[in-house]
Design a protein around this motif. Sequence first.
Motif, mmCIF file in Angstrom:
data_model
loop_
_atom_site.group_PDB
_atom_site.id
_atom_site.type_symbol
_atom_site.label_atom_id
_atom_site.label_comp_id
_atom_site.label_asym_id
_atom_site.label_seq_id
_atom_site.Cartn_x
_atom_site.Cartn_y
_atom_site.Cartn_z
ATOM 1 N N ALA A 28 0.831 -1.210 0.000
ATOM 2 C CA ALA A 28 0.000 0.000 0.000
ATOM 3 C C ALA A 28 0.865 1.260 0.000
ATOM 4 O O ALA A 28 0.603 2.222 -0.736
ATOM 5 N N GLY A 29 1.922 1.266 0.828
ATOM 6 C CA GLY A 29 2.805 2.423 0.857
ATOM 7 C C GLY A 29 3.578 2.606 -0.425
ATOM 8 O O GLY A 29 3.824 3.734 -0.876
ATOM 9 N N SER A 32 1.152 4.010 -3.028
ATOM 10 C CA SER A 32 0.847 5.402 -2.683
ATOM 11 C C SER A 32 2.018 6.322 -3.001
ATOM 12 O O SER A 32 1.837 7.441 -3.494
ATOM 13 N N SER A 33 3.244 5.856 -2.750
ATOM 14 C CA SER A 33 4.427 6.683 -3.033
ATOM 15 C C SER A 33 4.575 6.946 -4.533
ATOM 16 O O SER A 33 4.882 8.067 -4.948
ATOM 17 N N ASP A 35 2.165 6.978 -6.712
ATOM 18 C CA ASP A 35 1.095 7.898 -7.100
ATOM 19 C C ASP A 35 1.480 9.340 -6.776
ATOM 20 O O ASP A 35 1.199 10.263 -7.557
ATOM 21 N N VAL A 36 2.150 9.535 -5.642
ATOM 22 C CA VAL A 36 2.584 10.886 -5.266
ATOM 23 C C VAL A 36 3.674 11.382 -6.221
ATOM 24 O O VAL A 36 3.687 12.550 -6.634
ATOM 25 N N HIS A 41 -3.182 8.859 -10.334
ATOM 26 C CA HIS A 41 -3.369 7.434 -10.084
ATOM 27 C C HIS A 41 -3.409 6.627 -11.385
ATOM 28 O O HIS A 41 -3.955 5.524 -11.402
ATOM 29 N N THR A 44 -1.505 3.161 -11.044
ATOM 30 C CA THR A 44 -1.713 2.388 -9.816
ATOM 31 C C THR A 44 -1.639 0.891 -10.073
ATOM 32 O O THR A 44 -0.981 0.139 -9.338
ATOM 33 N N HIS A 48 1.146 -1.908 -8.528
ATOM 34 C CA HIS A 48 0.883 -3.178 -7.837
ATOM 35 C C HIS A 48 1.664 -4.324 -8.487
ATOM 36 O O HIS A 48 2.271 -5.160 -7.792
#
Length: 296
Positions: A28-29, A32-33, A35-36, A41, A44, A48
């Motif tokens: 998850a982190g 999220s990183s 995406d930042v 997104h 995404t 994964h």
Amino acid sequence: MRAAAAEEGIEFAEAAPQPQDSLWLDEAGFVSSLDVIFGHHKYTTHAHKLFQLLDSFSSGKVWWRQLICRLVAVGAKKTSTRAEVWKPLSEQDIKRLDHCKRETLVKLVCVEREDSFCYVAVSRGGRVGVYSGDMRLLHSYEDAQYLMMSASDRSLTVYDAATLSHTPLYCITGLPNIPTCMAYTPSSRSCDTSELAFGTERGDITLMRFLQPKLQLFHTKTPDAINYYFWMELPSPPHTSYCSITRWRKVHSRSVKRVAYSRGGIILVSCSHDATASVRIRHVPGKMDDYVFKVI
């Protein structure tokens, strides 16, 4: 060994704790990183899949060094692949730009439209050449001081071509129609004025005669910043000391595709997809009748 040393009164220092590598992320982190980093997104799903690829032992953790090593390995592989495909250039593949007279090129600008593409090459001495996509010389100008560009928002922008930065000097907005093509005839020994002609999507042609082109094209309010003017301001003072405007309406019934000067600016040739006036040759001073050609 420690017990024997203790009996003798010798003490050992405590072992330093093993440093823990905290530069890891769970799935998850990690997602999220990324995406930042990308700011959206969109990737995404790819993030994964990348996490699962890097976490080959399903530990639930991925270290940044794994990601960096992966990126370096992929980049090196692609670079070696390209190196195998690339071939050394021969002298026949090198294009010599004829207009610059062996002067150093300081800027190469790509000008792309929906139906055309060209390069604008500027040399250190102020020579400007317009080249097609296959580097054929289309037009050339020597000692160019200004560069003018039109846009679909019905504006004309003038840039300073005498310096390397090409800073914008003037921006004329609110033109009656969208300019589709332009042509310029410079001043000569017998005439101190110069002239710009541009066609529009409505079939009109506008002539802008610059009365002091060697000094400046338009009135300058702020020499240290771009000067904005509305088109309707130009026929009024103080602009009338620098330019005059003549508008020919309905030269063609469809959009003007190209305009060009001939015979030192005395003749203006324009073309269009107009079936009744595909090519029109007009005497700029207006002392001769137009020649009109129909192309079927």
